[in-house]
Write a protein that holds these residues in place. Sequence first.
Motif, mmCIF file in Angstrom:
data_model
loop_
_atom_site.group_PDB
_atom_site.id
_atom_site.type_symbol
_atom_site.label_atom_id
_atom_site.label_comp_id
_atom_site.label_asym_id
_atom_site.label_seq_id
_atom_site.Cartn_x
_atom_site.Cartn_y
_atom_site.Cartn_z
ATOM 1 N N THR A 165 0.611 -1.525 -0.304
ATOM 2 C CA THR A 165 0.414 -0.381 -0.302
ATOM 3 C C THR A 165 0.292 1.049 -0.047
ATOM 4 O O THR A 165 1.926 1.211 0.516
ATOM 5 N N ALA A 166 0.370 2.399 -0.645
ATOM 6 C CA ALA A 166 0.763 3.393 -0.267
ATOM 7 C C ALA A 166 0.812 3.789 1.087
ATOM 8 O O ALA A 166 2.198 5.284 0.692
ATOM 9 N N GLU A 167 -0.205 3.490 1.787
ATOM 10 C CA GLU A 167 0.553 3.664 2.946
ATOM 11 C C GLU A 167 1.278 2.860 3.704
ATOM 12 O O GLU A 167 1.600 4.133 5.262
ATOM 13 N N CYS A 168 2.038 2.305 3.596
ATOM 14 C CA CYS A 168 3.046 1.905 3.835
ATOM 15 C C CYS A 168 4.815 3.493 3.934
ATOM 16 O O CYS A 168 4.780 3.786 4.201
ATOM 17 N N ILE A 174 11.352 4.422 -0.637
ATOM 18 C CA ILE A 174 11.198 3.184 -1.830
ATOM 19 C C ILE A 174 10.601 3.633 -3.444
ATOM 20 O O ILE A 174 11.578 3.276 -4.309
ATOM 21 N N SER A 175 10.384 4.694 -3.496
ATOM 22 C CA SER A 175 9.851 5.228 -4.680
ATOM 23 C C SER A 175 10.596 6.352 -5.177
ATOM 24 O O SER A 175 11.359 6.526 -6.387
ATOM 25 N N LYS A 176 11.779 6.701 -3.880
ATOM 26 C CA LYS A 176 12.813 7.135 -4.983
ATOM 27 C C LYS A 176 14.259 6.441 -4.379
ATOM 28 O O LYS A 176 14.482 7.443 -6.303
ATOM 29 N N LEU A 177 13.951 5.264 -4.176
ATOM 30 C CA LEU A 177 14.933 4.736 -4.570
ATOM 31 C C LEU A 177 15.057 3.846 -6.502
ATOM 32 O O LEU A 177 15.670 3.261 -6.989
ATOM 33 N N ILE A 178 13.380 3.967 -7.441
ATOM 34 C CA ILE A 178 13.262 3.716 -8.161
ATOM 35 C C ILE A 178 12.968 4.305 -9.350
ATOM 36 O O ILE A 178 13.594 4.294 -10.432
ATOM 37 N N LYS A 179 12.892 5.425 -8.703
ATOM 38 C CA LYS A 179 13.211 7.118 -10.167
ATOM 39 C C LYS A 179 14.178 7.246 -10.676
ATOM 40 O O LYS A 179 15.570 6.873 -9.966
#
Length: 179
Positions: A165-168, A174-179
Amino acid sequence: MINKDETVFVLVDVQGKLAKIIHESEELLENIITLIDGLRALDIPILWLEQYPRGLGPTTKEVANHLDGLEPISKMTFSACKNKEFMTALKASGKKQAVVAGIEAHVCVYQTSAELKELGYDVQVVADAVSSRTLANKEIGLEKMKEVGVLSTSVEMILFELMETAECEKFKEISKLIK
């Protein structure tokens, strides 16, 4: 689906000169580092393997720098499941699902993944975080893993699956790692 509470990560043999001559090595190493950083943020246990480090050399510094506080398990067998130290650590983790990445896809990654599956583990191989010296061997390894019931995933897919979930609390990190 992979569940955060049931998952262990198996990093296979990202070592020495071999890691530098592997197909698309630069992209592979970047993906493995992103995967490690994301899994560590999510507190997923890591079992770190090295194939005959005296002969092949240690894990590449780029990757090893992201594994601080952990020790590699040295092995001579292609399948980590034939290594007593690995099996002891795996059983001690208490996990039933394994995420696998590393090199070479058609040898150690394949044999380890196939044997984990035979032992009853739910196994997923991170297709963009595995490779071989040739693209053909990578593809053959992934195909054989699929044939024995090992599912393929990607770095981004597995990290988001583990978060659920985006509430994690680790979503932004983790979103920053992916970009």
